[in-house]
Motif scaffolding. Structure first.
Motif, PDB file in Angstrom:
ATOM      1  N   UNK A 133      11.880   0.709 -12.895  1.00  0.00           N
ATOM      2  CA  UNK A 133      13.126   1.414 -13.305  1.00  0.00           C
ATOM      3  C   UNK A 133      13.948   1.597 -12.111  1.00  0.00           C
ATOM      4  N   UNK A 134      14.994   2.203 -12.502  1.00  0.00           N
ATOM      5  CA  UNK A 134      16.086   2.709 -11.232  1.00  0.00           C
ATOM      6  C   UNK A 134      15.405   3.673 -10.631  1.00  0.00           C
ATOM      7  N   UNK A 135      14.766   4.675 -11.015  1.00  0.00           N
ATOM      8  CA  UNK A 135      14.063   5.651 -10.553  1.00  0.00           C
ATOM      9  C   UNK A 135      12.839   5.167  -9.860  1.00  0.00           C
ATOM     10  N   UNK A 136      12.207   4.449 -10.095  1.00  0.00           N
ATOM     11  CA  UNK A 136      10.973   3.644  -9.340  1.00  0.00           C
ATOM     12  C   UNK A 136      11.632   2.893  -8.119  1.00  0.00           C
ATOM     13  N   UNK A 137      12.519   2.240  -8.362  1.00  0.00           N
ATOM     14  CA  UNK A 137      13.100   1.378  -7.196  1.00  0.00           C
ATOM     15  C   UNK A 137      13.661   2.347  -6.270  1.00  0.00           C
ATOM     16  N   UNK A 138      14.310   3.612  -6.401  1.00  0.00           N
ATOM     17  CA  UNK A 138      14.621   4.584  -5.532  1.00  0.00           C
ATOM     18  C   UNK A 138      13.532   5.316  -4.746  1.00  0.00           C
ATOM     19  N   UNK A 139      12.802   5.391  -5.458  1.00  0.00           N
ATOM     20  CA  UNK A 139      11.318   6.077  -4.851  1.00  0.00           C
ATOM     21  C   UNK A 139      10.685   5.148  -4.018  1.00  0.00           C
ATOM     22  N   UNK A 140      10.466   3.984  -4.417  1.00  0.00           N
ATOM     23  CA  UNK A 140      10.210   2.823  -3.542  1.00  0.00           C
ATOM     24  C   UNK A 140      10.997   2.459  -2.346  1.00  0.00           C
ATOM     25  N   UNK A 141      12.148   2.658  -2.276  1.00  0.00           N
ATOM     26  CA  UNK A 141      12.931   2.154  -1.097  1.00  0.00           C
ATOM     27  C   UNK A 141      12.745   3.478  -0.307  1.00  0.00           C
ATOM     28  N   UNK A 142      12.486   4.897  -0.810  1.00  0.00           N
ATOM     29  CA  UNK A 142      12.057   5.707   0.265  1.00  0.00           C
ATOM     30  C   UNK A 142      10.830   5.416   0.758  1.00  0.00           C
ATOM     31  N   UNK A 199       0.713  -1.373  -0.155  1.00  0.00           N
ATOM     32  CA  UNK A 199       0.084   0.056  -0.025  1.00  0.00           C
ATOM     33  C   UNK A 199       0.763   1.252   0.110  1.00  0.00           C
ATOM     34  N   UNK A 200       1.924   1.190   0.882  1.00  0.00           N
ATOM     35  CA  UNK A 200       3.004   2.339   0.790  1.00  0.00           C
ATOM     36  C   UNK A 200       3.455   2.652  -0.702  1.00  0.00           C
ATOM     37  N   UNK A 201       3.705   1.591  -1.456  1.00  0.00           N
ATOM     38  CA  UNK A 201       4.335   1.634  -2.478  1.00  0.00           C
ATOM     39  C   UNK A 201       3.188   2.311  -3.316  1.00  0.00           C
ATOM     40  N   UNK A 202       2.189   1.713  -3.486  1.00  0.00           N
ATOM     41  CA  UNK A 202       0.883   2.209  -4.458  1.00  0.00           C
ATOM     42  C   UNK A 202       0.886   3.732  -4.115  1.00  0.00           C
ATOM     43  N   UNK A 203       0.816   4.106  -2.683  1.00  0.00           N
ATOM     44  CA  UNK A 203       0.612   5.590  -2.447  1.00  0.00           C
ATOM     45  C   UNK A 203       1.582   6.494  -3.053  1.00  0.00           C
ATOM     46  N   UNK A 204       3.011   5.804  -3.144  1.00  0.00           N
ATOM     47  CA  UNK A 204       3.869   6.519  -3.876  1.00  0.00           C
ATOM     48  C   UNK A 204       4.017   6.466  -5.257  1.00  0.00           C
ATOM     49  N   UNK A 205       3.030   5.731  -6.024  1.00  0.00           N
ATOM     50  CA  UNK A 205       2.999   5.841  -7.070  1.00  0.00           C
ATOM     51  C   UNK A 205       3.657   4.561  -7.992  1.00  0.00           C
ATOM     52  N   UNK A 206       4.308   3.664  -7.179  1.00  0.00           N
ATOM     53  CA  UNK A 206       4.883   2.489  -7.434  1.00  0.00           C
ATOM     54  C   UNK A 206       3.856   1.448  -7.611  1.00  0.00           C
ATOM     55  N   UNK A 207       3.943   0.421  -8.789  1.00  0.00           N
ATOM     56  CA  UNK A 207       3.046  -0.579  -8.661  1.00  0.00           C
ATOM     57  C   UNK A 207       3.676  -1.987  -7.870  1.00  0.00           C
ATOM     58  N   UNK A 208       3.014  -2.340  -6.921  1.00  0.00           N
ATOM     59  CA  UNK A 208       3.458  -3.537  -6.136  1.00  0.00           C
ATOM     60  C   UNK A 208       2.924  -4.777  -6.690  1.00  0.00           C
ATOM     61  N   UNK A 209       3.305  -5.721  -6.131  1.00  0.00           N
ATOM     62  CA  UNK A 209       3.079  -7.191  -6.459  1.00  0.00           C
ATOM     63  C   UNK A 209       1.523  -7.306  -6.328  1.00  0.00           C
ATOM     64  N   UNK A 210       0.972  -6.530  -5.480  1.00  0.00           N
ATOM     65  CA  UNK A 210      -0.481  -6.679  -5.484  1.00  0.00           C
ATOM     66  C   UNK A 210      -1.526  -6.527  -6.671  1.00  0.00           C
ATOM     67  N   UNK A 211      -0.612  -5.820  -7.444  1.00  0.00           N
ATOM     68  CA  UNK A 211      -1.539  -5.668  -8.906  1.00  0.00           C
ATOM     69  C   UNK A 211      -0.642  -6.108 -10.151  1.00  0.00           C
ATOM     70  N   UNK A 212       0.525  -6.669  -9.702  1.00  0.00           N
ATOM     71  CA  UNK A 212       1.392  -7.193 -10.940  1.00  0.00           C
ATOM     72  C   UNK A 212       0.862  -8.274 -11.693  1.00  0.00           C
ATOM     73  N   UNK A 213       0.709  -8.540 -12.803  1.00  0.00           N
ATOM     74  CA  UNK A 213       0.508  -9.707 -13.683  1.00  0.00           C
ATOM     75  C   UNK A 213      -0.977 -10.044 -13.371  1.00  0.00           C
TER      76      UNK A 213
END
Length: 179
Positions: free
Chosen positions: A134-143, A22-36
């Motif tokens: 992407x690298x940018x998404x990973x960085x935002x996700x880690x944050x 949920x935190x990833x989704x709130x940050x605009x990062x697609x999580x495994x919850x919605x993947x494939x």
């Protein structure tokens, strides 16, 4: 078709991972919850191969034979590459590494191309938070997940999953304590 053997987390750990999703989704990062196929549950993959099928359930059940290890999800990490992933790293206990090696030797060896990071000597036990980043998404996700604190989880079940559809068959499930 690809099948994987996955360990599902206990209820409390499952909720903690879903909170991170949920935190990833709130940050605009697609999580495994919605993947494939969108049927993912928080899990740790033990092994997978293009031809690992549901026919292997009896053999997998014999290998696992009641081994539902406790997992320590101890780190927040990322796999590199142009479509990398965010994950919670699992501390690789001796019994966990042994279970991976035995399943791999009996069910996966000789059945086609192996997944990177999944076989003995290469396996990186982890619980995926997000894939194809992407690298940018990973960085935002880690944050977005910076408040992560390590936790333990009992394995509630081990299942064979069709990676394309999310269909699952349970190999072994945790016995309830019956309170």
């Amino acid at each position: 078709m690809t099948h994987v053997i996955e360990m599902f987390l206990d209820e409390e750990a499952d909720q903690r991972v879903q909170l991170l999703w949920s935190q990833l989704s709130d940050a605009g990062i697609p999580s495994l919850a919605t993947y494939s196929h969108g049927r993912h549950r928080p899990h740790v993959t033990l092994c997978g191969a293009p031809e690992l099928g549901f026919d292997d359930l009896a053999e997998a059940s014999e290998i696992i034979a009641g081994q539902l290890p406790t997992l320590t999800l101890g780190t927040l990490g990322a796999f590199p590459g142009h479509k990398g992933a965010l994950f919670l790293g699992v501390v690789p206990s001796v019994e966990l590494l042994d279970l991976n090696a035995r399943l791999h030797a009996q069910l996966v060896s000789g059945k086609g191309r192996q997944w990177r990071f999944s076989g003995p000597g290469q396996w990186v036990p982890h619980c995926t938070l997000a894939n194809g980043l992407t690298a940018a998404e990973r960085a935002r996700g880690l944050e977005a997940c910076a408040d992560f604190e390590s936790f333990d989880s009992r394995v509630s079940a081990i299942c064979v999953i069709d990676a394309a559809t999310g269909e699952r068959l349970t190999v072994l499930a945790q016995q309830s304590s019956g309170a």
